[in-house]
Design a protein around this motif. Structure first.
Motif: not given
Length: 715
Positions: A590-592, A608, A618-621, A624, A657, A660, A664
């Motif tokens: 996941t990406y912040h 991304r 990629l799993r989005e929070m 985002n 996060a 998810l 992860l």
């Protein structure tokens, strides 16, 4: 035989009552105009900071009007409200236009030219449009009432986080009452309009009721009544509806309805860059106290924006400080300042208002009204802000909440009312040029551990000048990322160099703390160094530095340069075939989005895209992109200790996060401060065995290593 396709205005009204009606309508207009004059007189006392030049006004009016009619800013993150407000807005606009059409026909065209245009097919189309949009208005109002009565979203809770139960203005009950009065009045005006139409149709039976379906429905309730009874009801409803309508018009500038004027003006005058840059102090006020300490210090734009607030609560909901239980709501700060400004304006009276409009403003009555204090905006409220601009981003009417809070901070810094740790850090930065208090000669020490020489951009030309930043230079964990970036650039053949001991803190967080003088000193030193170097573009891995170099330094120097984030350059190298990393990894990540890279500078896609090219899933929070949740470091908060016992923003984000899935692999970031904040949060939240942090560069380097690893014989 069908009646003429029209209707009589002021039906069966004696001359005396007709005169009374026009007199009351005239009074309504005068009361309205005075209500508009009051805030205009108030704005004239503000300075001109932030006001756009006149040449920009046509374009600004066009864009503001488009935003208004598209409802783009209102429907964001809340489609229910978007649809409800559409119904109210378009219904109100069309009904208002319909009223103007009647007035033009009856009071202008017919007296001057002896003809009526409000007849025939035009009249039928007019009635059909008003019925349709009047129905939309009623539906919209009912939707808003259901929302307030039953859905009750947190954003409409007026309980102030900076007050305790029993304190004055703790729950601001008057605002809730005002909101209900506003929607109920709109509903009554719309319903009595249909009631009046229904009584008229039942009495006249014109034969074209299909074009007035709302009135036709109401008319069924009056079937069988005599013309005399219907006439009495018609007169009573006409006066009730008419008086309520002109009273509503007169009350617009004094009630919640004022946002119809002030919000549109704010959309026209707002600074589109307010979330990414703060305004410099004009030279003519350099010898005056910095920031906002009294109402006399405010700009006219900010005074207008205080009035533009609709209390929608979007900023209240988006604020990370508020979500973490800190004593801050951007909405409540704006409302508190508005109340102070309105109290000062009311104290001036009619003579003061007219005098302010006719004479040059003096600031009398404003300079003696402080805006910071126990019963006003409290210092702890201003210091709770992370300056992440989540409030500015989501505000549907363009209010600059974060810059206003920054102005309050400037005055607090001026008066020495700040946290001791923060004060010490500012002193350290002033002395050493960095927030770690390290000797300047140690800034480039990380480069000595590499197996190649990093150029000194002060001594030889380079294509890319790398502005490294404090955390990337001195923090041991972030130094590993910095070295990884250097290895990738070197391996890809990029001609780059750094400033070594000539680099200073960029001043982004210093400025957002409110220390404008120190910011200007740092910026001037950095600009002098940059101007002496030969390069094509600047790169930085620190979004805070990127934001200031890109958006704030140009206002202080004579030139500007292309400034890019390291993820942009890495993607450029990958796409150009200089880094063979495609499809080398298979992690679930996941990406912040860093506030200064994403929300403030709109760079969401490059990181991304890199993860996609690497082969990561990629799993989005839930929060985002522009709704990303602040790590808690911004606005100098990284230098201010958190109160013990409460959850920190970074810990809240890690919890998000982990929701998810347990499979992860990594929490990915692209900011040195995020590395510090989230690596610590993973540990303090007790999740070190469930989740690891990676800076995006580390994944790119891992993929490059995997690409160079010899294939295993025999699989």
């Amino acid at each position: 035989m069908a009646a003429e396709k029209s209707r009589e205005v002021l039906w069966d009204t004696p001359l005396g009552l007709t005169i009374l009606w026009y007199a009351l309508a005239g009074v309504s207009v005068l009361v309205f105009l005075y209500g508009v004059a009051r805030p205009v007189a108030k704005y004239r006392h503000g300075n001109r900071d932030g006001l756009p030049p006149l040449r920009e006004l046509p374009g600004r009016v066009w864009r503001a009007t488009a935003t208004l009619y598209e409802h783009a800013s209102i429907r964001r993150r809340d489609p229910y409200v978007g649809w409800a407000h559409r119904g109210i807005f378009y219904g109100w606009v069309v009904l208002a236009i319909g009223t103007v059409i009647v007035a033009l026909d009856h009071d202008v065209v017919h007296p001057l030219f002896g003809v009526h245009f409000w007849t025939g097919n035009f009249y039928l189309g007019y009635k059909a449009a008003l019925n349709a949009l009047g129905t939309a208005l009623i539906i919209g109002v009912l939707m808003m009432m259901v929302r307030r009565a039953f859905i009750r979203p947190r954003k409409l809770d007026y309980t102030r986080p900076d007050r305790a139960p029993g304190d004055p203005q703790y729950d601001r009950r008057a605002y809730r009452i005002g909101d209900w009065v506003f929607v109920i009045l709109l509903l009554i005006i719309a319903l009595t309009g249909y009631l009046l139409e229904g009584v008229r149709l039942a009495m006249d039976q014109p034969g074209y009721e299909a074009y007035q379906f709302g009135g036709w429905v109401v008319a069924q309730a009056f079937t069988g009544l005599s013309d005399g009874t219907l006439g009495d009801i018609r007169h009573g409803v006409w006066w009730f509806h008419g008086l309520l309508a002109i009273a509503f018009v007169a009350a617009i500038p004094y009630t919640k309805a004022a946002h119809m004027l002030s919000s549109y003006a704010s959309l026209i005058l707002r600074d589109p860059d307010a979330k990414r840059r703060l305004r410099v102090i004009p030279p003519e006020r350099a010898d005056q106290p910095a920031g906002y300490g009294t109402l006399a210090d405010f700009s006219a734009l900010h005074l207008l924006q205080l009035d533009a607030c609709t209390k929608c609560g979007k900023c209240h909901e988006a604020c990370p400080a508020n979500a973490m239980g800190r004593p801050l709501s951007p909405r409540d700060v704006v409302l508190e300042l508005r109340e102070e400004a309105n109290a000062a304006a009311s104290a001036r009276g009619v003579g003061g208002v007219l005098g302010s409009l006719l004479r040059a403003p003096t600031g009398d009555g404003l300079a003696d009204r402080p805006v910071i204090g126990h019963d006003r905006v409290r210092p702890e409220t201003a210091w709770a802000c992370m300056q992440c601009s989540a409030c500015v981003e989501i505000c549907p009417v363009g209010i600059e909440q974060a810059p206003i809070i920054n102005q309050l901070r400037r005055r607090l810094v001026e008066e020495g009312e700040l946290d001791t740790n923060l004060q010490s850090t500012l002193q350290v930065i002033h002395k050493s040029g960095n927030s770690f208090g390290e000797n300047r000669r140690r800034r480039g020490r990380w480069a000595k551990e590499l197996d190649f020489q990093v150029k000194d951009a002060r001594k030889e030309p380079v294509d890319v000048l790398w502005f490294v930043g404090d955390y990337a230079s001195f923090d041991p964990r972030s130094q590993r990322v910095t070295q990884a970036i250097a290895r990738l650039l070197h391996g890809a053949g990029v001609d780059f160099g750094i400033l070594y001991d000539a680099e200073r803190n960029s001043g982004n967080d210093v400025r957002r703390v409110g220390e404008e003088g120190l910011f200007e000193m740092l910026a001037e030193e950095n600009l002098a160094t940059l101007q002496a170097c030969d390069f094509q573009r600047i790169m930085t891995s620190d979004p805070h530095s990127l934001n200031t170099l890109r958006n704030e330094y140009p206002a202080l120097g004579d030139e500007s340069w292309p400034v890019l984030h390291h993820t942009t350059l890495l993607l450029e190298l990958i796409d150009g075939g200089h880094l063979d990393v495609r499809d080398r990894l298979s992690y679930k990540v996941t990406y912040h989005d860093p506030c200064h890279l994403g929300r403030m500078n709109g760079e969401y896609d490059n990181p991304r895209r890199i993860m996609e090219l690497l082969g990561c899933e990629l799993r989005e929070m839930p929060r985002n992109r522009d709704n990303s949740f602040c790590c808690g470091a911004g606005g100098g908060r990284i230098w201010i200790p958190d109160q013990p016992g409460g959850e920190r923003p970074s810990e809240n984000r890690i919890r998000e996060a982990l929701g998810l899935g347990d499979d992860l692999d990594f929490f990915v970031v692209s900011c040195p401060k995020d590395v510090t904040m989230y690596e610590d949060a993973i540990k303090t939240s007790g999740n070190a065995d469930r989740l690891e942090l990676r800076e995006l560069t580390e994944l790119v380097e891992e993929a490059l290593v995997a690409a160079r690893r010899p294939a295993t014989v025999g699989g």
